[in-house]
Design an enzyme around this catalytic site. Structure first.
Site, mmCIF file in Angstrom:
data_model
loop_
_atom_site.group_PDB
_atom_site.id
_atom_site.type_symbol
_atom_site.label_atom_id
_atom_site.label_comp_id
_atom_site.label_asym_id
_atom_site.label_seq_id
_atom_site.Cartn_x
_atom_site.Cartn_y
_atom_site.Cartn_z
ATOM 1 N N ASP A 400 45.866 -52.359 -1.610
ATOM 2 C CA ASP A 400 45.522 -52.310 -0.191
ATOM 3 C C ASP A 400 44.159 -51.635 -0.059
ATOM 4 O OD1 ASP A 400 45.280 -51.740 2.515
ATOM 5 O OD2 ASP A 400 47.410 -51.271 2.781
ATOM 6 N N HIS A 401 43.159 -52.424 0.356
ATOM 7 C CA HIS A 401 41.791 -51.909 0.391
ATOM 8 C C HIS A 401 41.578 -50.880 1.507
ATOM 9 C CE1 HIS A 401 37.862 -51.695 -1.078
ATOM 10 N NE2 HIS A 401 37.500 -52.969 -1.069
ATOM 11 N N ARG A 402 42.540 -50.750 2.405
ATOM 12 C CA ARG A 402 42.432 -49.681 3.405
ATOM 13 C C ARG A 402 42.636 -48.313 2.768
ATOM 14 N NH1 ARG A 402 47.058 -51.427 7.454
ATOM 15 N NH2 ARG A 402 48.086 -51.457 5.412
#
Length: 434
Positions: A400-402
């Site tokens: 998850d790039h967040r």
């Protein structure tokens, strides 16, 4: 005095299910904790024990029908004094959805009902494409909600009936074809004229597939996925597995690359805690888990199930080699409990038994990463000035790039690779080898 038995709470975030089996009949005497009905949820099949005792006077559910928490299953009378007193019926879920509006009566042909029809945007789009006045299509769902099947059924009746002045049924074949063509250009998956080119067959989704489809669609649309690829030289790991595999079998387990990967993944999650987390966008926070529970994706004939191995960082190698096959077998037999499928913080999915050189696994929200294994194979690798045959294992890490940046993902996966390539350093102190 008649006593109702209602469907109790089934588990976290589970408010409904489908009745698959009724295990009592009218006239049967039931006791407290006796299994009386089998419910299929989107995660598992559950036997529901009775919370009351007595003689069954009425059964209010049917096999194959849906049921919500708090609904009455059956009514008993004549509670036996030898039985425990009936438990109070569990209240309906505290966060109840707003009460839907009463279902409108079906309108006569050519008459528009008052008020807008209850229908999702996708249903309204289908109605427009099929030339159906959605206000005239009687809804068969809760509160009179119109479904796609209601629209299709109305369209079929409309097509069979004579054209009526002022009705959309007077649309020409050219108009219908144009509408269908526009729909296909906009969304080729729309269910428009799919039988035009040949025979089709419709197969209903089972509960697991419905949940998987919804969960994966939500995860893919809400989580910015990125996948990092690498490969590990597991030649030494294979030597370790062949040496100690017979010991695992003597203990009733099976030593596989997947089983050996779990403690490696647990150690990596300890070193990189951001991968063992969830994200709370509403409060702008990361939730770092202090426990490590790893889900193992299992392919079954009913769909994908993910049992969870708890406390992986606290278990020995042989314990894991016993537990993973046991959970996989329970998954294929549809015997997993909700508890055994809950609480995961990270997931591992293995397609190596089927094939492939890599893939992009979808994150199992609310987790923030998933590690995929593909099929290992012997390849020539340049080692110490020359090529040598080495067993290489392809790995795919979706994150998850967040929460996780690319550099951190590369470091995490490289750490896993190096640990797999030196199994004796990491694993030997966790193994009861004598």
């Amino acid at each position: 005095m008649p006593t109702e038995f209602r469907l109790p709470e089934l588990g976290e975030n589970i408010t409904s299910g489908t009745v698959t089996k009724i295990m009592v009949a009218v006239g049967d005497r039931v006791s407290v904790n006796q299994a009386v009905v089998e419910i299929e949820t989107d995660k598992a099949v559950i036997e529901i024990p009775s919370g009351v005792a007595g003689v069954v006077k009425e059964i209010l559910v049917k096999a194959g029908k849906g049921i919500n928490v708090g609904d009455v299953l059956f009514v008993v009378e004549g509670q036996s004094g030898a039985e425990a007193p009936p438990k109070p019926a569990p209240p309906p879920p505290t966060k109840a959805a707003p009460t839907p509006a009463p279902a409108p009566a079906p309108a006569p042909k050519g008459v528009v009902t008052a008020g807008p029809a209850l229908a999702a945007p996708s249903v309204r789009r289908l109605a427009h494409e099929l030339g159906v006045d959605i206000e005239q299509a009687a809804g068969g769902g809760a509160g009179g909600r119109v479904s796609m099947e209601d629209v299709r059924a109305f369209a079929a009746r409309q097509k069979a009936a004579p054209a009526t002045v002022g009705s959309r049924s007077r649309a020409t074949e050219e108009e219908k074809e144009e509408s269908s063509s526009v729909a296909r250009e906009r969304d080729p998956t729309v269910a428009v004229d799919q039988d035009r080119w040949g025979a089709i067959e419709r197969q209903p989704m089972n509960a697991i597939r419905r949940k998987t489809a919804l969960h994966m669609s939500t995860a893919w649309s809400t989580i910015p996925h990125v996948t990092q690829f690498d490969s590990a030289d597991i030649t030494a790991l294979e030597t370790f597995r062949k040496q100690y595999g017979p010991r695992a079998e003597m203990l009733g387990g099976r030593m596989t690359v997947l089983s050996l990967l779990l403690p490696v993944a647990a150690a990596a999650l300890r070193k990189f805690p951001r991968f063992n987390a969830s994200v709370d966008m509403e409060n702008q926070e990361f939730i770092l888990k202090k426990y490590i529970n790893i889900g193992v994706a299992v392919d079954t004939e009913n769909g994908l199930l993910v049992p969870v191995v708890r406390g992986v960082d606290k278990k020995g190698i042989f314990d894991i080699c016993i537990e993973v096959p046991r959970l996989a077998e329970k998954a294929r037999a549809r015997k997993l409990t909700l508890e055994e499928m809950s609480g995961g913080t990270f997931t591992v999915t293995n397609l190596g038994g089927i094939g492939g050189t890599g893939f992009t696994p979808i994150i199992n929200a609310p987790e923030v990463a998933v590690l995929g294994l593909s099929r290992s194979r012997v390849e020539p690798v340049f080692v110490n000035g020359g090529f040598a045959p080495r067993t290489m294992l392809p790995l795919s890490l979706s994150y998850d790039h967040r929460v996780i940046d690319g550099a951190d993902a590369a470091r995490f996966l490289r750490w896993v690779v190096e640990a797999l390539e030196q199994p004796f350093v990491l694993l030997l102190d966790r193994t009861e080898v004598k």
